[in-house]
Design a protein around this motif. Structure first.
Motif, PDB file in Angstrom:
ATOM      1  N   ALA A   1      18.425   3.847 109.629  1.00 27.94           N
ATOM      2  CA  ALA A   1      17.742   3.619 110.904  1.00 27.94           C
ATOM      3  C   ALA A   1      17.907   2.155 111.306  1.00 27.94           C
ATOM      4  O   ALA A   1      18.054   1.282 110.450  1.00 27.94           O
ATOM      5  N   PRO A   2      17.893   1.907 112.650  1.00 29.99           N
ATOM      6  CA  PRO A   2      17.792   2.886 113.727  1.00 29.99           C
ATOM      7  C   PRO A   2      19.109   3.617 113.963  1.00 29.99           C
ATOM      8  O   PRO A   2      20.169   3.164 113.512  1.00 29.99           O
ATOM      9  N   HIS A   3      19.057   4.733 114.687  1.00 26.41           N
ATOM     10  CA  HIS A   3      20.250   5.508 115.012  1.00 26.41           C
ATOM     11  C   HIS A   3      21.075   4.779 116.079  1.00 26.41           C
ATOM     12  O   HIS A   3      20.530   4.016 116.878  1.00 26.41           O
ATOM     13  N   GLY A   4      22.370   5.028 116.083  1.00 28.28           N
ATOM     14  CA  GLY A   4      23.220   4.492 117.133  1.00 28.28           C
ATOM     15  C   GLY A   4      23.816   3.141 116.802  1.00 28.28           C
ATOM     16  O   GLY A   4      23.665   2.613 115.701  1.00 28.28           O
ATOM     17  N   ASP A   5      24.504   2.573 117.788  1.00 30.17           N
ATOM     18  CA  ASP A   5      25.166   1.282 117.603  1.00 30.17           C
ATOM     19  C   ASP A   5      24.143   0.145 117.587  1.00 30.17           C
ATOM     20  O   ASP A   5      23.114   0.213 118.249  1.00 30.17           O
ATOM     21  N   GLY A   6      24.480  -0.890 116.848  1.00 32.96           N
ATOM     22  CA  GLY A   6      23.602  -2.050 116.769  1.00 32.96           C
ATOM     23  C   GLY A   6      23.291  -2.405 115.337  1.00 32.96           C
ATOM     24  O   GLY A   6      23.621  -1.665 114.408  1.00 32.96           O
ATOM     25  N   PRO A   7      22.665  -3.553 115.120  1.00 31.45           N
ATOM     26  CA  PRO A   7      22.413  -4.006 113.752  1.00 31.45           C
ATOM     27  C   PRO A   7      21.368  -3.167 113.027  1.00 31.45           C
ATOM     28  O   PRO A   7      20.456  -2.603 113.638  1.00 31.45           O
ATOM     29  N   ARG A   8      21.537  -3.088 111.728  1.00 34.06           N
ATOM     30  CA  ARG A   8      20.512  -2.541 110.835  1.00 34.06           C
ATOM     31  C   ARG A   8      20.191  -3.620 109.810  1.00 34.06           C
ATOM     32  O   ARG A   8      21.043  -4.437 109.471  1.00 34.06           O
ATOM     33  N   TYR A   9      18.962  -3.582 109.285  1.00 33.06           N
ATOM     34  CA  TYR A   9      18.501  -4.665 108.425  1.00 33.06           C
ATOM     35  C   TYR A   9      17.991  -4.143 107.089  1.00 33.06           C
ATOM     36  O   TYR A   9      17.217  -3.177 107.037  1.00 33.06           O
ATOM     37  N   HIS A  10      18.430  -4.813 106.041  1.00 31.78           N
ATOM     38  CA  HIS A  10      18.023  -4.536 104.660  1.00 31.78           C
ATOM     39  C   HIS A  10      16.750  -5.330 104.366  1.00 31.78           C
ATOM     40  O   HIS A  10      16.759  -6.561 104.366  1.00 31.78           O
ATOM     41  N   HIS A  11      15.656  -4.616 104.136  1.00 29.40           N
ATOM     42  CA  HIS A  11      14.400  -5.309 103.869  1.00 29.40           C
ATOM     43  C   HIS A  11      14.414  -5.945 102.485  1.00 29.40           C
ATOM     44  O   HIS A  11      14.904  -5.373 101.517  1.00 29.40           O
ATOM     45  N   ILE A  12      13.857  -7.143 102.399  1.00 33.75           N
ATOM     46  CA  ILE A  12      13.734  -7.893 101.141  1.00 33.75           C
ATOM     47  C   ILE A  12      12.264  -7.952 100.778  1.00 33.75           C
ATOM     48  O   ILE A  12      11.437  -8.393 101.577  1.00 33.75           O
ATOM     49  N   GLY A  13      11.937  -7.512  99.570  1.00 44.21           N
ATOM     50  CA  GLY A  13      10.535  -7.371  99.175  1.00 44.21           C
ATOM     51  C   GLY A  13       9.852  -8.669  98.782  1.00 44.21           C
ATOM     52  O   GLY A  13       9.365  -8.825  97.655  1.00 44.21           O
ATOM     53  N   LEU A  14       9.810  -9.597  99.684  1.00 41.92           N
ATOM     54  CA  LEU A  14       9.111 -10.871  99.512  1.00 41.92           C
ATOM     55  C   LEU A  14       8.147 -10.993 100.686  1.00 41.92           C
ATOM     56  O   LEU A  14       8.557 -10.818 101.834  1.00 41.92           O
ATOM     57  N   TYR A  15       6.872 -11.255 100.398  1.00 37.68           N
ATOM     58  CA  TYR A  15       5.847 -11.250 101.449  1.00 37.68           C
ATOM     59  C   TYR A  15       5.036 -12.536 101.420  1.00 37.68           C
ATOM     60  O   TYR A  15       4.782 -13.109 100.356  1.00 37.68           O
ATOM     61  N   ALA A  16       4.591 -12.952 102.611  1.00 34.44           N
ATOM     62  CA  ALA A  16       3.574 -13.999 102.735  1.00 34.44           C
ATOM     63  C   ALA A  16       2.404 -13.407 103.517  1.00 34.44           C
ATOM     64  O   ALA A  16       2.596 -12.837 104.599  1.00 34.44           O
ATOM     65  N   TYR A  17       1.217 -13.519 102.952  1.00 34.87           N
ATOM     66  CA  TYR A  17       0.003 -12.964 103.551  1.00 34.87           C
ATOM     67  C   TYR A  17      -0.955 -14.075 103.962  1.00 34.87           C
ATOM     68  O   TYR A  17      -1.114 -15.062 103.226  1.00 34.87           O
ATOM     69  N   ARG A  18      -1.612 -13.884 105.081  1.00 37.78           N
ATOM     70  CA  ARG A  18      -2.843 -14.635 105.286  1.00 37.78           C
ATOM     71  C   ARG A  18      -3.871 -14.067 104.311  1.00 37.78           C
ATOM     72  O   ARG A  18      -3.863 -12.866 104.014  1.00 37.78           O
ATOM     73  N   ARG A  19      -4.758 -14.905 103.828  1.00 35.98           N
ATOM     74  CA  ARG A  19      -5.705 -14.447 102.811  1.00 35.98           C
ATOM     75  C   ARG A  19      -6.510 -13.238 103.294  1.00 35.98           C
ATOM     76  O   ARG A  19      -6.664 -12.255 102.570  1.00 35.98           O
ATOM     77  N   ARG A  20      -6.999 -13.312 104.524  1.00 35.38           N
ATOM     78  CA  ARG A  20      -7.812 -12.195 105.027  1.00 35.38           C
ATOM     79  C   ARG A  20      -6.982 -10.924 105.160  1.00 35.38           C
ATOM     80  O   ARG A  20      -7.497  -9.812 105.004  1.00 35.38           O
ATOM     81  N   ALA A  21      -5.690 -11.065 105.452  1.00 37.15           N
ATOM     82  CA  ALA A  21      -4.824  -9.897 105.567  1.00 37.15           C
ATOM     83  C   ALA A  21      -4.591  -9.250 104.207  1.00 37.15           C
ATOM     84  O   ALA A  21      -4.577  -8.020 104.085  1.00 37.15           O
ATOM     85  N   LEU A  22      -4.399 -10.064 103.172  1.00 28.95           N
ATOM     86  CA  LEU A  22      -4.226  -9.513 101.826  1.00 28.95           C
ATOM     87  C   LEU A  22      -5.473  -8.765 101.390  1.00 28.95           C
ATOM     88  O   LEU A  22      -5.382  -7.657 100.841  1.00 28.95           O
ATOM     89  N   GLN A  23      -6.644  -9.340 101.636  1.00 27.58           N
ATOM     90  CA  GLN A  23      -7.879  -8.658 101.260  1.00 27.58           C
ATOM     91  C   GLN A  23      -8.026  -7.338 102.009  1.00 27.58           C
ATOM     92  O   GLN A  23      -8.371  -6.300 101.423  1.00 27.58           O
ATOM     93  N   ARG A  24      -7.757  -7.367 103.309  1.00 30.35           N
ATOM     94  CA  ARG A  24      -7.840  -6.145 104.110  1.00 30.35           C
ATOM     95  C   ARG A  24      -6.870  -5.090 103.581  1.00 30.35           C
ATOM     96  O   ARG A  24      -7.217  -3.909 103.459  1.00 30.35           O
ATOM     97  N   PHE A  25      -5.661  -5.530 103.234  1.00 31.08           N
ATOM     98  CA  PHE A  25      -4.639  -4.604 102.773  1.00 31.08           C
ATOM     99  C   PHE A  25      -5.052  -3.899 101.481  1.00 31.08           C
ATOM    100  O   PHE A  25      -4.950  -2.674 101.369  1.00 31.08           O
TER     101      PHE A  25
END
Length: 251
Positions: free
Chosen positions: A168-192
């Motif tokens: 994905a996505p379908h069709g012409d255009g770039p596709r992206y390989h996700h890299i499992g490195l994250y930066a969280y705001r503290r409140r976002a990590l707690q919520r998650f």
């Protein structure tokens, strides 16, 4: 960038099915987890610690001058482990940004670690992560390569719309390989970590979909290449070769 008051946490455990004892695998006389620690320290974005439930990992880290924090053994994910470690290392709540760096990226470049912080300059962003453009059909169709789908914010930044193991996505255009490195705001990590696993997360087996399904904003920085993770004995030999070659070049 130390003004962001970032804390880099590297979750590590021994229970890898394809490569048992992976964090302590020897690469050039040094355990793999220590190579990752050194890369994180070289990024220069803040305090670095390894979060583990294994005394042997903690001992290896401290023997090489690093910081380790012991956590419970029953965490279902690295995100839960780093949230416990955050509470232990910073109970006063002074740390604003937490970087979750996988412990099986021994060849990751420090500048790539720094790149993950950039989207958090936008106050609307809860979580930041990375991706690199896919250039081969093999990558595009491989379900082990997670694809990041997003709308462009700047030439090097996307707002995440979805993550999938499908092509994905379908069709012409770039596709992206996700890299499992994250930066969280503290409140976002707690919520998650307080959210239950979501339906799409369980279907795709991708934890980040829990955040998207809850309405959290994830932005993606586009980097030049994908750091080589170590999941198998063949990956380990590749990492050994790359690091040996870099040592030769540095001489």
């Amino acid at each position: 960038m130390t003004e962001t008051r970032a804390l880099v946490l590297i979750p590590a455990r021994m229970a890898a099915t394809r490569l048992p004892g992976k964090p302590l695998a020897d690469i050039g006389g040094v355990p793999m987890i220590v190579h990752v620690l050194r890369r994180a320290e070289a990024a220069g974005i803040g305090r670095v610690a390894v979060a583990t439930d294994t005394p042997e990992i903690a001992a290896a880290v401290t023997a090489h001058g690093g910081e380790a924090i012991m956590t419970r053994a029953d965490h279902p994910s690295g995100s839960d482990r780093i949230f416990e470690a955050l509470g232990r290392l910073d109970p006063e709540g002074r740390i604003e940004t937490i970087v979750n760096l996988q412990g099986d990226f021994p060849t990751i470049r420090p500048d790539i670690i720094r790149d993950v912080l950039q989207p958090l300059a936008d106050p609307a962003v809860d979580i930041a992560t990375l991706a690199a453009e896919i250039h081969t059909d093999e990558e595009a169709v491989n379900p082990n390569v997670v694809k990041a789908v997003g709308s462009q914010v700047t030439p090097r930044r996307l707002r995440a719309l979805y993550f999938t193991r499908a092509t994905a996505p379908h069709g012409d255009g770039p596709r992206y390989h996700h890299i499992g490195l994250y930066a969280y705001r503290r409140r976002a990590l707690q919520r998650f970590v307080e959210l239950p696993p979501s339906p799409l997360e369980q279907q795709e087996r991708l934890e980040q979909l829990r955040a998207l399904e809850d309405g959290m904003r994830i932005d993606i920085m586009i980097v030049d290449d994908v750091p080589r993770g170590v999941d198998t004995p063949a990956d380990l030999e590749t990492a050994r070769g790359l690091l040996a070659a870099s040592r030769q070049t540095a001489r």
